[in-house]
Design a protein around this motif. Structure first.
Motif, PDB file in Angstrom:
ATOM      1  N   VAL A   1       0.890  -1.159   0.000  1.00  0.00           N
ATOM      2  CA  VAL A   1       0.000   0.000   0.000  1.00  0.00           C
ATOM      3  C   VAL A   1       0.927   1.207   0.000  1.00  0.00           C
ATOM      4  O   VAL A   1       1.574   1.508   1.008  1.00  0.00           O
ATOM      5  N   GLY A   2       1.044   1.873  -1.141  1.00  0.00           N
ATOM      6  CA  GLY A   2       2.075   2.872  -1.344  1.00  0.00           C
ATOM      7  C   GLY A   2       2.166   3.922  -0.251  1.00  0.00           C
ATOM      8  O   GLY A   2       1.162   4.547   0.108  1.00  0.00           O
ATOM      9  N   GLY A   3       3.384   4.096   0.296  1.00  0.00           N
ATOM     10  CA  GLY A   3       3.645   5.114   1.295  1.00  0.00           C
ATOM     11  C   GLY A   3       3.085   4.829   2.667  1.00  0.00           C
ATOM     12  O   GLY A   3       3.193   5.666   3.583  1.00  0.00           O
ATOM     13  N   GLU A   4       2.496   3.640   2.864  1.00  0.00           N
ATOM     14  CA  GLU A   4       1.828   3.373   4.142  1.00  0.00           C
ATOM     15  C   GLU A   4       2.235   2.060   4.794  1.00  0.00           C
ATOM     16  O   GLU A   4       2.645   2.031   5.956  1.00  0.00           O
ATOM     17  N   ALA A   5       2.102   0.956   4.073  1.00  0.00           N
ATOM     18  CA  ALA A   5       2.304  -0.347   4.707  1.00  0.00           C
ATOM     19  C   ALA A   5       2.471  -1.424   3.657  1.00  0.00           C
ATOM     20  O   ALA A   5       2.304  -1.201   2.456  1.00  0.00           O
ATOM     21  N   ASN A   6       2.800  -2.618   4.147  1.00  0.00           N
ATOM     22  CA  ASN A   6       2.711  -3.841   3.358  1.00  0.00           C
ATOM     23  C   ASN A   6       1.719  -4.759   4.057  1.00  0.00           C
ATOM     24  O   ASN A   6       1.707  -4.854   5.290  1.00  0.00           O
ATOM     25  N   VAL A   7       0.913  -5.412   3.256  1.00  0.00           N
ATOM     26  CA  VAL A   7      -0.123  -6.288   3.781  1.00  0.00           C
ATOM     27  C   VAL A   7       0.200  -7.720   3.381  1.00  0.00           C
ATOM     28  O   VAL A   7       0.529  -7.991   2.216  1.00  0.00           O
ATOM     29  N   LEU A   8       0.141  -8.641   4.337  1.00  0.00           N
ATOM     30  CA  LEU A   8       0.350 -10.059   4.061  1.00  0.00           C
ATOM     31  C   LEU A   8      -0.922 -10.817   4.376  1.00  0.00           C
ATOM     32  O   LEU A   8      -1.554 -10.579   5.419  1.00  0.00           O
ATOM     33  N   VAL A   9      -1.303 -11.708   3.468  1.00  0.00           N
ATOM     34  CA  VAL A   9      -2.530 -12.478   3.618  1.00  0.00           C
ATOM     35  C   VAL A   9      -2.214 -13.940   3.355  1.00  0.00           C
ATOM     36  O   VAL A   9      -1.553 -14.272   2.366  1.00  0.00           O
ATOM     37  N   TRP A  10      -2.688 -14.813   4.224  1.00  0.00           N
ATOM     38  CA  TRP A  10      -2.544 -16.252   4.043  1.00  0.00           C
ATOM     39  C   TRP A  10      -3.855 -16.900   4.480  1.00  0.00           C
ATOM     40  O   TRP A  10      -4.724 -16.226   5.063  1.00  0.00           O
ATOM     41  N   PRO A  11      -4.073 -18.175   4.197  1.00  0.00           N
ATOM     42  CA  PRO A  11      -5.403 -18.762   4.426  1.00  0.00           C
ATOM     43  C   PRO A  11      -5.936 -18.614   5.839  1.00  0.00           C
ATOM     44  O   PRO A  11      -7.148 -18.450   6.028  1.00  0.00           O
ATOM     45  N   SER A  12      -5.063 -18.656   6.834  1.00  0.00           N
ATOM     46  CA  SER A  12      -5.544 -18.618   8.217  1.00  0.00           C
ATOM     47  C   SER A  12      -5.344 -17.271   8.899  1.00  0.00           C
ATOM     48  O   SER A  12      -5.609 -17.152  10.098  1.00  0.00           O
ATOM     49  N   GLY A  13      -4.890 -16.249   8.160  1.00  0.00           N
ATOM     50  CA  GLY A  13      -4.663 -14.982   8.836  1.00  0.00           C
ATOM     51  C   GLY A  13      -4.166 -13.894   7.911  1.00  0.00           C
ATOM     52  O   GLY A  13      -4.071 -14.060   6.690  1.00  0.00           O
ATOM     53  N   SER A  14      -3.818 -12.763   8.530  1.00  0.00           N
ATOM     54  CA  SER A  14      -3.301 -11.623   7.776  1.00  0.00           C
ATOM     55  C   SER A  14      -2.543 -10.711   8.724  1.00  0.00           C
ATOM     56  O   SER A  14      -2.671 -10.824   9.948  1.00  0.00           O
ATOM     57  N   ALA A  15      -1.749  -9.812   8.152  1.00  0.00           N
ATOM     58  CA  ALA A  15      -0.987  -8.856   8.941  1.00  0.00           C
ATOM     59  C   ALA A  15      -0.785  -7.588   8.117  1.00  0.00           C
ATOM     60  O   ALA A  15      -0.581  -7.654   6.907  1.00  0.00           O
ATOM     61  N   VAL A  16      -0.838  -6.461   8.789  1.00  0.00           N
ATOM     62  CA  VAL A  16      -0.527  -5.171   8.190  1.00  0.00           C
ATOM     63  C   VAL A  16       0.746  -4.671   8.855  1.00  0.00           C
ATOM     64  O   VAL A  16       0.776  -4.451  10.068  1.00  0.00           O
ATOM     65  N   VAL A  17       1.808  -4.514   8.063  1.00  0.00           N
ATOM     66  CA  VAL A  17       3.111  -4.107   8.604  1.00  0.00           C
ATOM     67  C   VAL A  17       3.424  -2.699   8.097  1.00  0.00           C
ATOM     68  O   VAL A  17       3.671  -2.511   6.899  1.00  0.00           O
ATOM     69  N   PRO A  18       3.414  -1.696   8.990  1.00  0.00           N
ATOM     70  CA  PRO A  18       3.701  -0.326   8.554  1.00  0.00           C
ATOM     71  C   PRO A  18       5.120  -0.202   8.014  1.00  0.00           C
ATOM     72  O   PRO A  18       6.029  -0.958   8.398  1.00  0.00           O
ATOM     73  N   LEU A  19       5.326   0.767   7.114  1.00  0.00           N
ATOM     74  CA  LEU A  19       6.661   1.030   6.595  1.00  0.00           C
ATOM     75  C   LEU A  19       7.549   1.580   7.707  1.00  0.00           C
ATOM     76  O   LEU A  19       7.069   2.175   8.667  1.00  0.00           O
ATOM     77  N   THR A  20       8.845   1.369   7.573  1.00  0.00           N
ATOM     78  CA  THR A  20       9.790   1.934   8.530  1.00  0.00           C
ATOM     79  C   THR A  20       9.854   3.441   8.363  1.00  0.00           C
ATOM     80  O   THR A  20       9.602   3.979   7.279  1.00  0.00           O
ATOM     81  N   GLU A  21      10.204   4.127   9.432  1.00  0.00           N
ATOM     82  CA  GLU A  21      10.257   5.590   9.404  1.00  0.00           C
ATOM     83  C   GLU A  21      11.645   6.046   8.974  1.00  0.00           C
ATOM     84  O   GLU A  21      12.497   6.384   9.794  1.00  0.00           O
ATOM     85  N   VAL A  22      11.882   6.037   7.681  1.00  0.00           N
ATOM     86  CA  VAL A  22      13.147   6.505   7.129  1.00  0.00           C
ATOM     87  C   VAL A  22      12.843   7.557   6.071  1.00  0.00           C
ATOM     88  O   VAL A  22      11.778   7.558   5.448  1.00  0.00           O
ATOM     89  N   ALA A  23      13.786   8.470   5.873  1.00  0.00           N
ATOM     90  CA  ALA A  23      13.646   9.463   4.821  1.00  0.00           C
ATOM     91  C   ALA A  23      13.908   8.773   3.483  1.00  0.00           C
ATOM     92  O   ALA A  23      14.992   8.224   3.266  1.00  0.00           O
ATOM     93  N   VAL A  24      12.935   8.804   2.606  1.00  0.00           N
ATOM     94  CA  VAL A  24      13.047   8.111   1.329  1.00  0.00           C
ATOM     95  C   VAL A  24      13.817   8.982   0.339  1.00  0.00           C
ATOM     96  O   VAL A  24      13.387  10.084   0.003  1.00  0.00           O
ATOM     97  N   VAL A  25      14.953   8.441  -0.119  1.00  0.00           N
ATOM     98  CA  VAL A  25      15.754   9.117  -1.136  1.00  0.00           C
ATOM     99  C   VAL A  25      15.409   8.589  -2.523  1.00  0.00           C
ATOM    100  O   VAL A  25      15.266   9.351  -3.484  1.00  0.00           O
TER     101      VAL A  25
END
Length: 286
Positions: free
Chosen positions: A207-231
């Motif tokens: 999800v651009g500029g926000e997070a990565n989402v992982l989905v599998w049959p028994s669950g899911s997770a939303v992992v926010p992006l790290t707080e780094v200055a993007v070059v």
């Protein structure tokens, strides 16, 4: 732990400029780097940096540039036994301005991986990463020939996706695959569940500029992006794929693998160009 990577090898010329000139204009170059590049090479090098063994299935030119690219791969610890040599080497020019990239690409047809280039490492590896900028027939052959985990990176045709264990797609690729607009983690979760029905058992979506989402049959997770200055976001997806694959092969669960992958991507975007050092990286909380 041995991972085979099927993907591009290229000379990567990175130019950081204060502005992109209009036609007839000029701009000074503030920073210039010439490095080993191409998504296949980047992923393979990152895999080695994370402590696994990597074999690259790719094509370097039958020229002086190709000699240097193969030498760089070997120096980085990548097995180049399955690197073919023909034609002229691919060139990618990465023009970076205000944290955004513009690519100029000279990728000859001869620099693409053919099914006949697929060596025994594909069948012997614990995981095979297939970078989907390669021809459809090559991607399908690699996925079907693999005996280990099959990880796809990019937009997959239905028959290739059906062979996958893991799919990684950025936001634009996910929208292409699903025909859905992805503007929030909830959108990505819904898209991921739909993609699970097409073959893979784990889907990782950006999800651009926000997070990565992982989905599998028994669950899911939303992992926010790290707080780094993007070059420059070049190489961020490559680092993500390498770390996700290494973590899954060593037995990490999907969420832990996703957190390591996001941390790796964060290391890749804080500098210009796709050359990234993931040495010593550990998953958050480890």
């Amino acid at each position: 732990m041995r991972i085979a990577v099927v993907g591009q090898i290229a000379r990567d010329l990175v130019l950081v400029v204060p502005e992109v000139p209009d036609a007839g204009g000029t701009s000074p170059v503030r920073q210039r780097r010439e490095v080993l590049g191409g998504k296949g090479a980047n992923i393979a090098v990152n895999v080695v940096q994370l402590g696994a063994s990597a074999a690259l299935v790719g094509v370097a030119g039958d020229d002086d540039v190709g000699d240097r690219l193969v030498d760089h791969l070997r120096a980085d610890g990548v097995d180049t036994t399955s690197v073919a040599r023909r034609g002229r080497s691919a060139l990618i020019v990465d023009v970076v301005c205000d944290g955004r990239w513009r690519y100029l690409q000279d990728i000859p047809d001869t620099s693409l991986v053919a099914p006949t280039d697929l060596g025994p490492c594909v069948a012997e590896a614990d995981a095979v990463v297939v970078q989907l900028q390669q021809p459809h027939d090559t991607a399908l052959a690699a996925a079907r020939r693999a005996s280990g985990l099959v990880v796809l990176d990019g937009v997959a045709a239905p028959d290739v996706l059906a062979e996958a264990d893991v799919l990684r797609a950025d936001q634009h690729e996910c929208e292409q695959l699903t025909g859905r607009s992805i503007s929030s983690p909830d959108d990505a979760l819904d898209a991921g569940r739909a993609l699970l029905e097409r073959g893979p058992s784990l889907v990782a979506l950006e999800v651009g500029g926000e997070a990565n989402v992982l989905v599998w049959p028994s669950g899911s997770a939303v992992v926010p992006l790290t707080e780094v200055a993007v070059v420059d976001t070049t190489g961020g997806g490559d680092a993500f794929v390498a770390a996700l694959t290494v973590a899954l092969v060593r037995g990490d669960g999907p969420e832990a693998a996703g957190r390591l992958a996001v941390a790796a991507a964060g290391r890749a975007v804080d500098h210009a160009g796709g050359r990234t050092d993931l040495g010593g990286l550990r998953a958050p909380g480890r």
